[in-house]
Design a protein around this motif. Structure first.
Motif, PDB file in Angstrom:
ATOM      1  N   ASN A   1       0.878  -1.273  -0.100  1.00 35.21           N
ATOM      2  CA  ASN A   1      -0.007   0.229  -0.067  1.00 35.21           C
ATOM      3  C   ASN A   1       0.702   1.241  -0.043  1.00 35.21           C
ATOM      4  OD1 ASN A   1      -2.264  -1.277  -0.098  1.00 35.21           O
ATOM      5  ND2 ASN A   1      -3.042  -1.315   2.110  1.00 35.21           N
ATOM      6  N   GLU A   2       2.236   1.280   0.708  1.00 36.31           N
ATOM      7  CA  GLU A   2       3.092   2.301   0.650  1.00 36.31           C
ATOM      8  C   GLU A   2       3.245   2.690  -0.813  1.00 36.31           C
ATOM      9  OE1 GLU A   2       6.560   2.591   3.280  1.00 36.31           O
ATOM     10  OE2 GLU A   2       4.936   1.780   4.999  1.00 36.31           O
ATOM     11  N   GLN A   3       3.549   1.418  -1.556  1.00 36.99           N
ATOM     12  CA  GLN A   3       4.027   1.711  -3.182  1.00 36.99           C
ATOM     13  C   GLN A   3       2.745   2.375  -3.832  1.00 36.99           C
ATOM     14  OE1 GLN A   3       5.429  -2.339  -3.892  1.00 36.99           O
ATOM     15  NE2 GLN A   3       7.381  -1.726  -3.614  1.00 36.99           N
ATOM     16  N   VAL A   4       1.766   1.746  -3.510  1.00 35.85           N
ATOM     17  CA  VAL A   4       0.306   2.400  -4.290  1.00 35.85           C
ATOM     18  C   VAL A   4       0.254   3.939  -3.945  1.00 35.85           C
ATOM     19  CG1 VAL A   4      -2.140   2.353  -4.484  1.00 35.85           C
ATOM     20  CG2 VAL A   4      -0.539   0.191  -4.760  1.00 35.85           C
ATOM     21  N   ALA A   5       0.442   4.051  -2.510  1.00 31.03           N
ATOM     22  CA  ALA A   5       0.345   5.570  -1.967  1.00 31.03           C
ATOM     23  C   ALA A   5       1.588   6.434  -2.747  1.00 31.03           C
ATOM     24  CB  ALA A   5       0.484   5.557  -0.434  1.00 31.03           C
ATOM     25  N   LEU A   6       2.705   5.899  -2.822  1.00 30.07           N
ATOM     26  CA  LEU A   6       3.708   6.714  -3.445  1.00 30.07           C
ATOM     27  C   LEU A   6       3.626   6.986  -5.221  1.00 30.07           C
ATOM     28  CD1 LEU A   6       6.407   7.809  -3.379  1.00 30.07           C
ATOM     29  CD2 LEU A   6       7.679   5.784  -3.675  1.00 30.07           C
ATOM     30  N   LEU A   7       2.890   5.742  -5.567  1.00 31.86           N
ATOM     31  CA  LEU A   7       2.435   5.999  -6.857  1.00 31.86           C
ATOM     32  C   LEU A   7       1.459   7.439  -7.075  1.00 31.86           C
ATOM     33  CD1 LEU A   7       2.480   5.222  -9.945  1.00 31.86           C
ATOM     34  CD2 LEU A   7       0.564   3.546  -9.431  1.00 31.86           C
ATOM     35  N   TYR A   8       0.276   7.328  -6.246  1.00 32.00           N
ATOM     36  CA  TYR A   8      -0.690   8.195  -6.358  1.00 32.00           C
ATOM     37  C   TYR A   8      -0.005   9.603  -6.071  1.00 32.00           C
ATOM     38  CZ  TYR A   8      -4.497   5.318  -7.517  1.00 32.00           C
ATOM     39  OH  TYR A   8      -5.448   4.666  -8.418  1.00 32.00           O
ATOM     40  N   LYS A   9       1.117   9.618  -5.066  1.00 27.94           N
ATOM     41  CA  LYS A   9       1.721  10.890  -4.801  1.00 27.94           C
ATOM     42  C   LYS A   9       2.337  11.288  -5.790  1.00 27.94           C
ATOM     43  CE  LYS A   9       4.705  12.966  -1.112  1.00 27.94           C
ATOM     44  NZ  LYS A   9       5.357  12.426  -0.057  1.00 27.94           N
ATOM     45  N   CYS A  10       3.049  10.432  -6.555  1.00 27.49           N
ATOM     46  CA  CYS A  10       3.898  10.998  -8.030  1.00 27.49           C
ATOM     47  C   CYS A  10       2.795  11.196  -8.741  1.00 27.49           C
ATOM     48  CB  CYS A  10       4.725   9.797  -8.425  1.00 27.49           C
ATOM     49  SG  CYS A  10       6.066   9.271  -7.282  1.00 27.49           S
ATOM     50  N   ILE A  11       1.776  10.719  -8.955  1.00 27.86           N
ATOM     51  CA  ILE A  11       0.742  10.981 -10.111  1.00 27.86           C
ATOM     52  C   ILE A  11       0.191  12.404  -9.607  1.00 27.86           C
ATOM     53  CG2 ILE A  11      -1.662  10.777 -10.715  1.00 27.86           C
ATOM     54  CD1 ILE A  11      -1.066   7.464 -10.660  1.00 27.86           C
ATOM     55  N   SER A  12      -0.053  12.751  -8.372  1.00 32.29           N
ATOM     56  CA  SER A  12      -0.618  14.152  -7.904  1.00 32.29           C
ATOM     57  C   SER A  12       0.504  15.272  -8.186  1.00 32.29           C
ATOM     58  CB  SER A  12      -0.765  14.238  -6.502  1.00 32.29           C
ATOM     59  OG  SER A  12       0.531  14.390  -5.760  1.00 32.29           O
ATOM     60  N   LYS A  13       1.859  15.022  -8.574  1.00 31.52           N
ATOM     61  CA  LYS A  13       2.791  15.837  -8.860  1.00 31.52           C
ATOM     62  C   LYS A  13       2.773  16.088 -10.606  1.00 31.52           C
ATOM     63  CE  LYS A  13       4.657  16.246  -4.887  1.00 31.52           C
ATOM     64  NZ  LYS A  13       4.391  17.101  -4.111  1.00 31.52           N
ATOM     65  N   LEU A  14       2.001  15.365 -11.238  1.00 33.14           N
ATOM     66  CA  LEU A  14       1.716  15.757 -12.597  1.00 33.14           C
ATOM     67  C   LEU A  14       0.782  16.891 -13.166  1.00 33.14           C
ATOM     68  CD1 LEU A  14       1.209  11.848 -13.763  1.00 33.14           C
ATOM     69  CD2 LEU A  14       3.410  13.331 -14.001  1.00 33.14           C
ATOM     70  N   GLU A  15       0.793  17.246 -14.281  1.00 32.45           N
ATOM     71  CA  GLU A  15      -0.169  18.231 -14.831  1.00 32.45           C
ATOM     72  C   GLU A  15      -1.615  17.706 -14.544  1.00 32.45           C
ATOM     73  OE1 GLU A  15       1.047  19.846 -18.449  1.00 32.45           O
ATOM     74  OE2 GLU A  15       3.281  20.047 -17.661  1.00 32.45           O
ATOM     75  N   GLU A  16      -2.526  18.540 -14.758  1.00 29.90           N
ATOM     76  CA  GLU A  16      -3.881  18.047 -14.709  1.00 29.90           C
ATOM     77  C   GLU A  16      -4.408  16.949 -15.752  1.00 29.90           C
ATOM     78  OE1 GLU A  16      -6.468  21.601 -14.459  1.00 29.90           O
ATOM     79  OE2 GLU A  16      -5.855  21.943 -12.441  1.00 29.90           O
ATOM     80  N   THR A  17      -3.927  17.287 -16.989  1.00 22.85           N
ATOM     81  CA  THR A  17      -4.151  16.607 -17.983  1.00 22.85           C
ATOM     82  C   THR A  17      -3.745  15.257 -18.112  1.00 22.85           C
ATOM     83  OG1 THR A  17      -2.676  17.615 -19.506  1.00 22.85           O
ATOM     84  CG2 THR A  17      -4.992  18.271 -19.847  1.00 22.85           C
TER      85      THR A  17
END
Length: 165
Positions: free
Chosen positions: A100-116
């Motif tokens: 779950n930490e890896q998944v959370a990290l993935l989503y944290k990384c995704i949140s750093k991307l531009e909206e599109t």
């Protein structure tokens, strides 16, 4: 009315998990994602009779969800951030298992991307077919494939930066 309720229930069951993932990809927060999920399906319920079957219903729902998330993000940018948020995030992180930490990290990384980019990669993770993603995002399928490749490269770089910390 009963027919509309039955149709809505079926639509919700078929799409709610993917819409939750999309909302979570925007917010990185479980509570906010659930609120946005509810807002999205409230709008779906209110506008169900206006759906014209010109696109797949999942495409229509994704568009509603994306607009709901973007409106939320714009209003969030205007509000002062709560100081407890990092503390809550840290506490939650400690409760998660390694996977779950890896998944959370993935989503944290995704949140750093531009909206599109967030919209596109979330749909890819939800395994939507490329033609549907292209339709939702309003870009050609060829351009989409290039964008997805670049987004994956960005995510890999972001993920590796966090792994080093």
């Amino acid at each position: 009315m009963a027919a509309k309720e039955a149709a809505f229930k079926q639509i919700f069951e078929a799409n709610s998990k993917k819409i939750y993932h999309l909302c979570y990809g925007y917010t990185g927060d479980d509570d906010a994602a659930n609120d946005l999920l509810q807002d999205t399906f409230l709008k779906v319920w209110q506008n169900l009779d206006k759906f014209r079957n010109q696109a797949q219903i999942s495409t229509w729902i994704y568009r509603i969800a994306v607009n709901t998330c973007l409106t939320y993000l714009r209003s969030e940018k205007r509000q002062a951030k709560d100081e407890l948020t990092p503390l809550i995030a840290e506490t939650r992180r400690e409760e998660l298992s390694e996977k779950n930490e890896q998944v959370a990290l993935l989503y944290k990384c995704i949140s750093k991307l531009e909206e599109t980019e967030r919209i596109i990669i979330t749909m890819v993770l939800d395994e939507l077919p490329y033609p549907e993603i292209a339709d939702i995002s309003g870009i050609s399928e060829g351009n989409l494939r290039v964008k997805i490749h670049r987004i994956k490269q960005k995510l890999t770089d972001l993920y590796n930066q966090y792994e080093r910390i």
